[in-house]
Design an enzyme around this catalytic site. Structure first.
Site, PDB file in Angstrom:
ATOM      1  CG  ASP A  96     -49.434   8.359  26.592  1.00 31.66           C
ATOM      2  OD1 ASP A  96     -49.476   9.658  27.171  1.00 31.66           O
ATOM      3  OD2 ASP A  96     -48.405   7.777  26.553  1.00 31.66           O
TER       4      ASP A  96
ATOM      5  CG  ASN B 108     -49.399   8.727  36.790  1.00 28.29           C
ATOM      6  OD1 ASN B 108     -50.249   9.031  35.902  1.00 28.29           O
ATOM      7  ND2 ASN B 108     -48.334   7.851  36.445  1.00 28.29           N
TER       8      ASN B 108
ATOM      9  CE1 TYR C 171     -40.591   5.883  38.736  1.00 25.48           C
ATOM     10  CE2 TYR C 171     -38.206   5.410  39.247  1.00 25.48           C
ATOM     11  CZ  TYR C 171     -39.215   5.088  38.359  1.00 25.48           C
ATOM     12  OH  TYR C 171     -39.024   4.432  37.304  1.00 25.48           O
TER      13      TYR C 171
ATOM     14  CG  LEU D 223     -25.550  11.817  31.957  1.00 29.49           C
ATOM     15  CD1 LEU D 223     -25.143  13.467  32.374  1.00 29.49           C
ATOM     16  CD2 LEU D 223     -24.727  10.902  32.796  1.00 29.49           C
TER      17      LEU D 223
ATOM     18  CB  ILE E 216     -21.281  16.797  37.391  1.00 30.30           C
ATOM     19  CG1 ILE E 216     -20.842  16.676  36.128  1.00 30.30           C
ATOM     20  CG2 ILE E 216     -21.068  15.234  37.994  1.00 30.30           C
ATOM     21  CD1 ILE E 216     -19.391  16.498  35.772  1.00 30.30           C
TER      22      ILE E 216
END
Length: 345
Positions: free
Chosen positions: A43, A104, A153, A203, A220
């Protein structure tokens, strides 16, 4: 020589966990150790926490792009299988910084695959995502649902799946499984590991931090979605259930396997439903505020995870969101500053 000794019906393996200091990766390391596997962790600690790595694991501060160093680790520890969690995973950030995500998530995985090829390691469990499906035209989502990501993503992970398919077609020894997660939640049941992101955008931890008074109101993001209460709906899966699926998938892999599985509970919770559940678990009236939609957020995502149940016998044990929140609340109350390694503001 690789260690493939039988251990209670499960082969004991030397496993390299890439991204093993992150939220999901650290829980996977813990689960692997508890199952008797020998674990090595890589990592770069850009978003991971050294304190989260199980003490029984060997740790290296190495990034995905460090191909020669990865080769040395793979060889030195006679690795049998790689579990790959080392990804940037913020949807909104990926829209603003797409190159970082392709660099990445996609290029980094190519570097890892090169290292595996050079070291003669042929088994990979890949952390993919439901974001590869984009906005599905039918629900629940099955593995054959067309993949059409709506954010960088999702595309960065889709690209990895494409690369894996092509590499497997060229190398009959390569075996991989891509696990397409839905929303991962909760913390270790024994309170030893948790979720600590900076910034925190997820969340459930955001709600718990607000309940502790460590942040302001939770936004929200959009209340005008085509859902019953106007907020996004997501399938949540407990992190420990997720890790068990990884181990089953790893043990099932045979040379030439190319497997794809959804991981979820098969139902969705809206943002408002999660907020109400968090209020019940914490006993706190958590402050929220209405914000605009975030770019790249589909209205509804939930899984059909019956394929992995049929083929590997896996099903989530935690089937509702409240106990997921409860394990997280247990950790956040005892670790209000997370792992305590953040620089003071």
């Amino acid at each position: 020589m690789p260690c493939l000794k039988a251990l209670g019906g499960i082969r004991q393996m030397n496993v390299l966990v890439v991204g093993g200091a992150g939220y999901i990766g650290s829980h996977a390391v813990k689960t692997l150790v508890e199952h008797g596997h020998r674990v090595t962790v890589v990592d770069n600690l850009v978003r991971g926490h050294r304190q989260a790595v199980h003490p029984a694991a060997t740790f290296y501060a190495i990034g995905l792009a460090d191909t020669p160093d990865l080769v040395r680790v793979l060889r030195d520890h006679a690795i049998d299988c790689v579990m790959h969690f080392a990804a940037l995973a913020y949807v909104g950030e990926s829209v603003k910084e797409p190159l970082a995500y392709y660099d990445n998530n996609t290029a980094g995985t190519i570097s890892l695959l090169k290292a595996m090829r050079e070291a003669g390691v042929h088994r990979l469990v890949f952390s993919s995502t439901c974001a590869t499906y984009g906005e599905p035209t039918s629900l629940p989502i099955v593995e054959t649902t067309p993949q059409a990501p709506v954010n960088p993503y999702g595309w960065s992970k889709w690209c990895v799946e494409r690369v894996l398919r092509d590499c497997a077609a060229a190398d009959p020894e390569l075996a991989f499984v891509a696990l397409r997660y839905f929303n991962v939640a909760g913390c270790a049941s024994d309170g030893s590991l948790g979720e600590d992101h900076d910034p925190e955008t997820h969340l459930i931890p955001s709600l718990l931090l607000a309940a502790l008074g460590r942040r302001g109101p939770v936004a929200i993001f959009g209340t005008d979605y085509p859902t019953p209460d106007g907020t996004c709906i997501r399938d949540y899966i407990h992190v420990e259930d997720l890790c068990e699926a990884h181990i089953l998938a790893m043990d099932a892999l045979q040379p030439g396997d190319t497997r794809f599985y959804n991981l979820g509970i098969g139902r969705g919770y809206s943002v408002r439903e999660v907020i109400e559940a968090a209020k019940v678990v914490t006993g706190v009236s958590i402050p929220v505020e209405i914000g605009p939609r975030r770019p790249g957020d589909p209205p509804v995502l939930y899984a059909d995870a019956s394929k992995i149940q049929r083929e590997l016998g896996w099903a989530a044990r935690t089937r509702t969101v409240e106990p997921m929140i409860a394990t997280a609340w247990n950790w956040f109350r005892s670790h209000p500053e997370g792992y305590g390694d953040k620089e003071p503001v």
